[in-house]
Scaffold this motif. Sequence first.
Motif, short mmCIF file in Angstrom:
data_model
loop_
_atom_site.label_atom_id
_atom_site.label_comp_id
_atom_site.label_asym_id
_atom_site.label_seq_id
_atom_site.Cartn_x
_atom_site.Cartn_y
_atom_site.Cartn_z
N MET A 25 15.40 -12.67 -54.56
CA MET A 25 15.37 -12.31 -53.14
C MET A 25 13.97 -11.86 -52.74
SD MET A 25 17.87 -9.76 -50.96
CE MET A 25 17.36 -8.25 -51.76
N ILE A 26 13.45 -12.47 -51.68
CA ILE A 26 12.10 -12.18 -51.21
C ILE A 26 12.18 -11.34 -49.94
CG2 ILE A 26 9.87 -13.18 -50.56
CD1 ILE A 26 11.00 -15.87 -51.74
N TYR A 27 11.44 -10.23 -49.91
CA TYR A 27 11.38 -9.41 -48.69
C TYR A 27 10.29 -9.96 -47.78
CZ TYR A 27 14.18 -5.98 -51.31
OH TYR A 27 15.18 -5.36 -52.02
N LEU A 28 10.70 -10.55 -46.67
CA LEU A 28 9.76 -11.21 -45.77
C LEU A 28 9.16 -10.27 -44.72
CD1 LEU A 28 11.73 -14.53 -45.10
CD2 LEU A 28 9.90 -14.13 -46.76
N SER A 29 9.69 -9.06 -44.61
CA SER A 29 9.20 -8.14 -43.59
C SER A 29 9.39 -6.71 -44.06
CB SER A 29 9.96 -8.34 -42.27
OG SER A 29 11.31 -7.95 -42.42
N PRO A 30 8.60 -5.79 -43.52
CA PRO A 30 8.84 -4.37 -43.80
C PRO A 30 9.90 -3.85 -42.84
CG PRO A 30 6.93 -4.58 -42.39
CD PRO A 30 7.42 -5.99 -42.65
N VAL A 31 10.49 -2.74 -43.17
CA VAL A 31 11.35 -2.02 -42.21
C VAL A 31 10.88 -0.58 -42.19
CG1 VAL A 31 13.37 -3.53 -42.50
CG2 VAL A 31 13.12 -1.50 -43.93
N GLU A 32 11.07 0.07 -41.08
CA GLU A 32 10.62 1.46 -40.96
C GLU A 32 11.58 2.43 -41.64
OE1 GLU A 32 9.14 2.53 -36.96
OE2 GLU A 32 9.44 0.41 -36.46
N ALA A 33 12.87 2.12 -41.62
CA ALA A 33 13.86 3.00 -42.26
C ALA A 33 15.13 2.21 -42.54
CB ALA A 33 14.17 4.21 -41.39
N GLY A 34 15.77 2.53 -43.67
CA GLY A 34 17.02 1.86 -44.03
C GLY A 34 16.75 0.51 -44.67
N PRO B 272 22.51 -0.74 -44.20
CA PRO B 272 22.21 -0.99 -42.78
C PRO B 272 20.75 -0.69 -42.45
CG PRO B 272 24.24 0.26 -43.02
CD PRO B 272 23.62 0.21 -44.38
N VAL B 273 20.18 -1.53 -41.62
CA VAL B 273 18.80 -1.31 -41.17
C VAL B 273 18.83 -0.23 -40.09
CG1 VAL B 273 16.75 -2.35 -40.15
CG2 VAL B 273 18.23 -3.72 -41.66
N LEU B 274 18.15 0.87 -40.36
CA LEU B 274 18.11 1.98 -39.39
C LEU B 274 17.08 1.70 -38.31
CD1 LEU B 274 19.26 4.75 -38.69
CD2 LEU B 274 17.51 5.78 -40.14
N ILE B 275 15.85 1.45 -38.71
CA ILE B 275 14.79 1.09 -37.78
C ILE B 275 14.00 -0.05 -38.39
CG2 ILE B 275 12.68 1.84 -36.58
CD1 ILE B 275 14.92 3.35 -35.51
N GLY B 276 13.84 -1.14 -37.66
CA GLY B 276 13.04 -2.24 -38.16
C GLY B 276 13.73 -3.58 -38.02
N ASP B 277 12.97 -4.63 -38.35
CA ASP B 277 13.44 -6.00 -38.24
C ASP B 277 13.39 -6.61 -39.64
OD1 ASP B 277 14.12 -8.52 -37.44
OD2 ASP B 277 12.30 -8.93 -36.31
N LYS B 278 14.53 -6.65 -40.31
CA LYS B 278 14.57 -7.05 -41.71
C LYS B 278 14.81 -8.55 -41.86
CE LYS B 278 17.01 -6.18 -46.08
NZ LYS B 278 18.13 -5.48 -46.75
N TRP B 279 13.88 -9.19 -42.59
CA TRP B 279 14.00 -10.60 -42.96
C TRP B 279 13.94 -10.70 -44.48
CZ3 TRP B 279 13.92 -15.08 -39.69
CH2 TRP B 279 13.77 -14.81 -38.32
N VAL B 280 14.83 -11.49 -45.06
CA VAL B 280 14.76 -11.77 -46.49
C VAL B 280 15.01 -13.25 -46.70
CG1 VAL B 280 15.58 -9.47 -47.14
CG2 VAL B 280 17.22 -11.36 -46.95
N ALA B 281 14.62 -13.74 -47.89
CA ALA B 281 14.92 -15.11 -48.29
C ALA B 281 15.56 -15.06 -49.67
CB ALA B 281 13.65 -15.96 -48.31
N ASN B 282 16.71 -15.71 -49.81
CA ASN B 282 17.46 -15.70 -51.07
C ASN B 282 17.39 -17.06 -51.76
OD1 ASN B 282 18.63 -13.01 -50.80
ND2 ASN B 282 19.84 -13.87 -49.13
N LYS B 283 17.18 -17.03 -53.05
CA LYS B 283 17.26 -18.23 -53.87
C LYS B 283 18.27 -17.97 -54.96
CE LYS B 283 15.69 -22.39 -54.94
NZ LYS B 283 15.65 -23.51 -53.95
N TRP B 284 19.40 -18.69 -54.93
CA TRP B 284 20.42 -18.52 -55.95
C TRP B 284 20.32 -19.66 -56.96
CZ3 TRP B 284 22.75 -17.30 -50.90
CH2 TRP B 284 22.92 -15.90 -50.73
N ILE B 285 20.25 -19.29 -58.22
CA ILE B 285 20.03 -20.25 -59.29
C ILE B 285 21.31 -20.37 -60.12
CG2 ILE B 285 18.54 -20.82 -61.25
CD1 ILE B 285 16.55 -18.70 -59.93
N HIS B 286 21.70 -21.61 -60.42
CA HIS B 286 22.98 -21.86 -61.09
C HIS B 286 22.82 -22.05 -62.60
CE1 HIS B 286 25.84 -22.66 -57.58
NE2 HIS B 286 24.72 -22.20 -57.05
#
Length: 545
Positions: A465-474, A515-529
Amino acid sequence: MKYPACVYFIWGFLCVSVIPVSLGEMYTSLLNVRQAISVERKLIDYLRTYIDHEMERLEDIKRFYAKVSDLHADLYKGPATAMANPLVAFTLIKRLQSEWLNVVYSNEAQENAQALRSSYKEEEADLPKLEDLQGAAKGLMRLQDVYALQVASLVRGRFQRVTNGKPIDIYLPTVSVPLSGDDCFLVGKVAYEQEDYYHSVQWLEESVRLFRGTGGEWSPENEGTLEDALDHLAFSHFKTGNVSYALSLSQELLHHDPMNGRVLQNVDKYEKLLVKSPPISTRGDGLRRPNSSHLTTRDTYERLCQTQGSQQKMQFKNPRLFCDYFTNGNPKLLLLPVRREVLSLRPYVVLYHNFITDTEVEDIKRVAQPGLRRSVVAAGEKQATAEYRISKSAWLKGSAHSTVGKMDQRISMLTGLNVNHPYGEYLQVVNYGIGGHYEPHFDHATSPSSPVFRLKTGNRVATFMIYLSPVEAGGSTAFIYANFSVPVVEKAAIFWWNLHRNGQGDVDTLHAGCPVLIGDKWVANKWIHEHGQEFQHRCSLNPEE
């Protein structure tokens, strides 16, 4: 170790699917909420035009008023001979027969209002629906619960929880707004309509307090009134067993609406109940949050969300956890190794710092935006939206953009795994909504009918899982049974194994997106089988491993 049997087993889609867009889904993605700002800007322009036209209309009316008033102040108070003048008489008759009629029955006000309504209708398709308002209200209540926030502080635009009897700011936002009595009424009403009286009491109490503070003055933009708030609050208190306070609020309501037959009946009912059994609670006492019937790990989940990764300081004392510059024996990483931080050994969880660049982040978000749809979970063999997952997601093939292909190559170098489709699912890009979260779940399938097996490449052996953005809280990632949480680290990536080497699911990977308290959370998931990893991730000779 024993684990509760009742937890969510939920998975996402495996490839791009066409999902009909819900009429009300704005609240599930902060991107859509941001886009709504431009819609309101248009509405502001329309309203400004309406006000200008109305001011012109009122100026015309004021001019007519001044003209007629002046005639009565000067000409008609003069000598009676003034009325003998046929011109004066004619203008009087003409005004009374024609001009007053045109002013009083003018369609100009209606035409201005209709123009405003027509402009509004042009934007209606892009406006939030009732489901969005309800979803946003539920998001606030979710934040209230998970982070133990005081409703009174939320109403003031603060994020506080009570610690050792004192309100403590858990986060100070740079921008905030206080809530109105009507804002609180709508949140309380959403809870009330779900028979959630624990929340309705708290929010309606604030609504009543704020409405009282304005003297019950009504504003045209409000949906609720002091009377509405008192009515809902009284019944909410009755349902929580506080009959005496329900009676007091109902009596206050009767001062505003003395002929309300339903409230009169309620007062009579409450008085009889109090005669039969004296009050056992007073205002505010006895209000307890109901237990969760579906989330048995709620207390641990919320505690880990509240710590936001701070408990990791204790883990630093574990000598087996370390940081290093990692190449995985890959020649391409020798000159530019990745900074690796081993967070946990059981389950094995690793954080790779600075995994992705700013430019790559923007590329992925830009390509994903047109395909964002409400995130779904497995419901038997089908997929459906759920309250325990509030976000939107899109699926990107490696061919969607060169950056997506680069991500696959980089993930493969770090993990040593085959991530090419179908051995790895397409990259899932997720944007969370208001109070966006994903309650405790496993990434791997726990049922043979799971859609995870549609690729016919086995179960999900690992998550990247890649964190694409920061969040201020949560927004932390909480590992429930492993008892730690990982805060969002911008441009970092987190990796863990979902399965033991014997192919069995690792129950310690039960995790949640707080839950995201403050911020705009973006992630990217790669699931490997599992399949395709026969020589990259070998099975153990020990069936118990």
